[in-house]
Scaffold this active site. Structure first.
Site, PDB file in Angstrom:
ATOM      1  NE  ARG A 112      10.807 -15.487 -34.773  1.00 23.97           N
ATOM      2  CZ  ARG A 112      11.521 -15.203 -35.847  1.00 23.97           C
ATOM      3  NH1 ARG A 112      12.774 -15.596 -35.922  1.00 23.97           N
ATOM      4  NH2 ARG A 112      10.987 -14.543 -36.848  1.00 23.97           N
ATOM      5  CE  LYS A 134       4.329 -13.330 -12.123  1.00 18.63           C
ATOM      6  NZ  LYS A 134       3.185 -12.536 -11.646  1.00 18.63           N
ATOM      7  CD  GLU A 176       7.643  -8.243  -1.721  1.00 16.59           C
ATOM      8  OE1 GLU A 176       6.900  -9.221  -1.545  1.00 16.59           O
ATOM      9  OE2 GLU A 176       7.265  -7.193  -2.304  1.00 16.59           O
ATOM     10  CD  GLU A 223       0.550 -14.916 -11.406  1.00 19.72           C
ATOM     11  OE1 GLU A 223       0.863 -14.575 -12.548  1.00 19.72           O
ATOM     12  OE2 GLU A 223       0.351 -14.145 -10.482  1.00 19.72           O
ATOM     13  NE  ARG A 227       4.095 -17.119  -9.896  1.00 21.17           N
ATOM     14  CZ  ARG A 227       4.905 -17.238 -10.941  1.00 21.17           C
ATOM     15  NH1 ARG A 227       4.821 -18.295 -11.726  1.00 21.17           N
ATOM     16  NH2 ARG A 227       5.804 -16.321 -11.208  1.00 21.17           N
ATOM     17  CG  ASN A 231      -1.249 -11.730  -5.292  1.00 20.15           C
ATOM     18  OD1 ASN A 231      -0.261 -11.139  -5.706  1.00 20.15           O
ATOM     19  ND2 ASN A 231      -2.069 -12.393  -6.085  1.00 20.15           N
ATOM     20  CG  HIS A 234       1.645  -7.994  -2.714  1.00 24.69           C
ATOM     21  ND1 HIS A 234       2.253  -8.587  -1.635  1.00 24.69           N
ATOM     22  CD2 HIS A 234       2.659  -7.570  -3.532  1.00 24.69           C
ATOM     23  CE1 HIS A 234       3.565  -8.549  -1.806  1.00 24.69           C
ATOM     24  NE2 HIS A 234       3.842  -7.935  -2.941  1.00 24.69           N
ATOM     25  CG  HIS A 238      -0.931  -3.868  -5.610  1.00 21.98           C
ATOM     26  ND1 HIS A 238      -1.311  -5.153  -5.911  1.00 21.98           N
ATOM     27  CD2 HIS A 238       0.409  -3.837  -5.772  1.00 21.98           C
ATOM     28  CE1 HIS A 238      -0.238  -5.864  -6.230  1.00 21.98           C
ATOM     29  NE2 HIS A 238       0.821  -5.093  -6.162  1.00 21.98           N
ATOM     30  CG  HIS A 250       6.086  -3.185  -3.979  1.00 18.94           C
ATOM     31  ND1 HIS A 250       4.746  -3.359  -4.250  1.00 18.94           N
ATOM     32  CD2 HIS A 250       6.581  -4.430  -3.769  1.00 18.94           C
ATOM     33  CE1 HIS A 250       4.454  -4.654  -4.222  1.00 18.94           C
ATOM     34  NE2 HIS A 250       5.555  -5.321  -3.931  1.00 18.94           N
TER      35      HIS A 250
END
Ligand SMILES: NC(=O)c1ccc[n+]([C@@H]2O[C@H](COP(=O)([O-])OP(=O)(O)OC[C@H]3O[C@@H](n4cnc5c(N)ncnc54)[C@H](O)[C@@H]3O)[C@@H](O)[C@H]2O)c1
Ligand SMILES: [Zn+2]
Length: 345
Positions: A112, A134, A176, A223, A227, A231, A234, A238, A250
């Site tokens: 946990r 994340k 990035e 998010e 946030r 993107n 992006h 994508h 990427h």
């Protein structure tokens, strides 16, 4: 030593950026049982030495996105059990974003949840994936479909590790960094021409790029609103990844995606033509691709239209009024999007 402090939900931690940190792990002050999780590429480069310094067990996974799976997570759990990792223990995650996401998910869920220390080694992991909490893995049905939010105890960045990063991965990480520069810190756009072998320079580059992500994530940890600015480029990226069957890495897709976003911003009269021109020069200096080669604009548009952020078929882009001035724009005319893609053929 440079430190960036992060106020995360339920925990505060520091991101330390210092050349040589990986050689001084005895001073990290870790308590309890410790397992270092890395991949088979990084184990001989840094993992074995790190585990020895920490008197920790070393658990490895294969290298590559195809191994960012629940099956790997199961193998890593088994490695943690064999190593005697207990509830009070710490998982030290050493690697790029793939190891960070996969082993970070192990730390979030093993017993946990145990303590997590992120030691990102790729430029992308340093400035992007290790910040924000994340973690997760891919499913056969899609990328990043299973995951959790798991804040680390600390993030330790040794810019010297960038010296062994394959050059193409360095350039992908720069895309990035440039995104962060366009979103919030123009100085990054100048600094991105530094060599990956110049540790003092990369330390400063990483510090500033991390600060941009930290500022955004702190304002919107779950998010819900700004946030989304992360993107930038992006939506295009994508689609490029998808239509190319993931032959485009990427970061390279993000590079050309930034240019597409800047050009679309210009076509919508949000900014002057000098902005896309500047983006093109910067990408060129960073040896990132500027054109979409043979990718079909109609196919790219169709791929974008399946973006989960486009609600009810309404397009949604992060665009730029200028450097440091991102804006979310919805319902852009499909013809304009396709025309922008055609210019980049
Ligand atoms: N969690 C998040 O918020 C977040 C954000 C962005 C991306 N990601 C994820 O990150 C992943 C991509 O990460 P990445 O670009 O770091 O790829 P990666 O982890 O595959 O690393 C790229 C390659 O470089 C090697 N490498 C890494 N550091 C090295 C070093 N110092 N020396 C030599 N080789 C080194 C790796 O072994 C790998 O072969 C994707 O799975 C993506 O979904 C997550
Ligand atoms: Zn990205």
């Amino acid at each position: 030593m440079a430190a960036v402090h992060v106020n995360a939900p339920g925990s505060d931690y520091d991101i330390l950026i210092e050349p040589g940190l990986l050689r001084r792990a005895e001073s990290w002050g870790l308590r309890g049982s410790v397992v270092v999780i890395t991949n088979t590429t990084l184990a001989p480069l840094y993992g074995a030495s790190l585990a020895a310094q920490l008197s920790a067990a070393l658990v490895t996974m294969p290298d590559g996105e195809p191994y960012k799976t629940l099956e790997t997570v199961g193998q890593l759990y088994a490695g943690c059990v064999s190593a005697g990792l207990d509830r009070g223990g710490t998982v030290v995650v050493l690697g790029g974003g793939v190891v960070g996401d996969t082993a970070g998910f192990v730390a979030a869920t093993y017993m946990r949840g145990v303590r997590l220390v992120q030691v990102p080694t790729s430029l992308l992991a340093m400035v992007d994936s290790s910040v924000g909490g994340k973690v997760g893995v891919d499913l056969p049905q899609g990328k990043n479909l299973v995951g959790a939010f798991k804040q680390p105890e600390q993030v330790l960045i040794d810019p010297e590790a960038l010296q062994t990063l394959p050059e193409r991965e360095w350039r992908c990480g720069l895309a990035e960094v440039l995104k962060h520069g366009l979103l919030a810190d123009p100085a990054l756009l100048e600094m991105a021409s530094c060599s990956q072998h110049n540790a003092p320079a990369t330390a400063e580059l990483v510090r500033r790029a991390v600060q941009v992500k930290v500022d955004v994530v702190q304002q919107d940890p779950f998010e819900q609103n700004i946030r989304a600015h992360l993107n930038l480029g992006h939506t295009f990226a994508h689609a490029v990844e998808q239509v190319s069957g993931y032959r485009w890495p990427h970061g390279e897709a993000v590079g050309v995606g930034l240019l597409a976003a800047a050009r679309l911003s210009y076509h919508l009269n949000l900014c002057a033509v000098s902005l896309p021109e500047q983006v093109e020069t910067i990408l060129n200096d960073a040896h990132l691709p500027l054109r979409l080669d043979n990718l079909d604009p109609q196919a790219l548009y169709a791929a974008m239209a399946t973006d989960k952020k486009w609600q009810n078929g309404r397009s949604r882009f992060v665009l730029l009024r200028g450097i440091g001035q991102p804006e979310i724009v919805e319902n852009v005319a499909p013809e304009l999007i396709i025309a922008t893609l055609e210019e980049l053929q």
